[in-house]
Design a protein around this motif. Structure first.
Motif, PDB file in Angstrom:
ATOM      1  N   CYS A  96       1.018  -1.308   0.042  1.00  0.00           N
ATOM      2  CA  CYS A  96       0.064   0.030  -0.097  1.00  0.00           C
ATOM      3  C   CYS A  96       1.069   1.284   0.027  1.00  0.00           C
ATOM      4  O   CYS A  96       1.852   1.236   0.553  1.00  0.00           O
ATOM      5  N   THR A  98       1.636   3.029  -2.821  1.00  0.00           N
ATOM      6  CA  THR A  98       2.104   2.676  -4.285  1.00  0.00           C
ATOM      7  C   THR A  98       1.079   2.971  -5.325  1.00  0.00           C
ATOM      8  O   THR A  98      -0.179   2.493  -5.046  1.00  0.00           O
ATOM      9  N   ARG A  99       1.596   3.110  -6.512  1.00  0.00           N
ATOM     10  CA  ARG A  99       0.819   3.210  -7.561  1.00  0.00           C
ATOM     11  C   ARG A  99      -0.046   1.870  -7.753  1.00  0.00           C
ATOM     12  O   ARG A  99      -1.260   1.562  -8.159  1.00  0.00           O
ATOM     13  N   GLY A 101      -0.149  -0.636  -5.578  1.00  0.00           N
ATOM     14  CA  GLY A 101      -1.315  -0.868  -4.659  1.00  0.00           C
ATOM     15  C   GLY A 101      -2.497  -0.263  -4.943  1.00  0.00           C
ATOM     16  O   GLY A 101      -3.589  -1.027  -5.031  1.00  0.00           O
ATOM     17  N   TYR A 102      -2.610   0.839  -5.532  1.00  0.00           N
ATOM     18  CA  TYR A 102      -3.960   1.427  -5.892  1.00  0.00           C
ATOM     19  C   TYR A 102      -4.517   0.860  -6.919  1.00  0.00           C
ATOM     20  O   TYR A 102      -5.696   0.432  -6.812  1.00  0.00           O
ATOM     21  N   HIS A 105      -6.138  -2.479  -5.462  1.00  0.00           N
ATOM     22  CA  HIS A 105      -7.249  -2.263  -4.631  1.00  0.00           C
ATOM     23  C   HIS A 105      -8.507  -2.076  -5.811  1.00  0.00           C
ATOM     24  O   HIS A 105      -9.494  -2.775  -5.749  1.00  0.00           O
ATOM     25  N   ALA A 112      -9.733   2.204  -2.746  1.00  0.00           N
ATOM     26  CA  ALA A 112      -8.371   2.273  -2.337  1.00  0.00           C
ATOM     27  C   ALA A 112      -8.114   3.141  -1.150  1.00  0.00           C
ATOM     28  O   ALA A 112      -8.733   3.869  -0.582  1.00  0.00           O
ATOM     29  N   CYS A 116      -2.554   4.717  -0.920  1.00  0.00           N
ATOM     30  CA  CYS A 116      -2.569   4.337  -2.330  1.00  0.00           C
ATOM     31  C   CYS A 116      -3.005   5.408  -3.283  1.00  0.00           C
ATOM     32  O   CYS A 116      -2.463   5.591  -4.245  1.00  0.00           O
ATOM     33  N   ARG A 117      -4.140   6.055  -2.786  1.00  0.00           N
ATOM     34  CA  ARG A 117      -4.797   7.246  -3.722  1.00  0.00           C
ATOM     35  C   ARG A 117      -3.734   8.433  -3.745  1.00  0.00           C
ATOM     36  O   ARG A 117      -3.629   8.892  -4.813  1.00  0.00           O
ATOM     37  N   ASN A 120      -0.934   7.258  -6.383  1.00  0.00           N
ATOM     38  CA  ASN A 120      -1.591   7.289  -7.495  1.00  0.00           C
ATOM     39  C   ASN A 120      -1.614   8.817  -8.177  1.00  0.00           C
ATOM     40  O   ASN A 120      -1.374   8.960  -9.094  1.00  0.00           O
TER      41      ASN A 120
END
Length: 137
Positions: A96, A98-99, A101-102, A105, A112, A116-117, A120
């Motif tokens: 979480c 990281t892009r 991770g986003y 989700h 997300a 993560c948001r 991103n």
């Protein structure tokens, strides 16, 4: 496979018929050749040999070149195609914040998390300004 033409010549009824009937001119009927093939004891062997060796002219196994072409196309569709590129090695766990991770989700249909948001959004800003989502080195 090399003995197949000899078997066809020895047992095929076409060897006793007019050879020109099996290679009709464009627009001519192949009915006589089909009739001979219909009662031939090696009809299936003949057809398979013509398909395997990509025989493009004449009547083989009771089928014209157009009919054999349809069979070859159908076979090509049925055969699995070899993988053009090797699959990438699996990556480690997605963290979480990281892009990636986003996107994990989102692909799992869950909302997300805030880290993560934010990651991103930062990557989107970098993409718009620098043309890359990677942070400056």
């Amino acid at each position: 496979m090399t003995e197949t033409p000899a078997v066809l010549a020895e047992h095929g009824l076409c060897s006793q018929a007019d050879p020109e009937a099996f290679f009709p001119e464009r627009g001519m009927s192949a009915a006589y050749a089909r009739q001979v093939c219909a009662s031939c004891p090696v009809q299936l062997l003949c057809l398979n040999w013509a398909l395997d060796n990509d025989e493009r002219f004449g009547v083989w196994g009771g089928l014209t070149e157009h009919e054999r072409r349809r069979i070859r196309r159908a076979r090509a569709v049925e055969e699995p195609k070899p993988a053009s590129q090797p699959k990438a090695a699996p990556r480690g766990p997605v963290e979480c914040g990281t892009r990636r991770g986003y996107h994990r989700h989102r692909s799992q249909g869950e909302p997300a998390c805030d880290p993560c948001r934010h990651a991103n959004a930062a990557a989107d800003r970098r993409l718009r300004t620098t043309g890359s989502t990677l942070p400056a080195a």
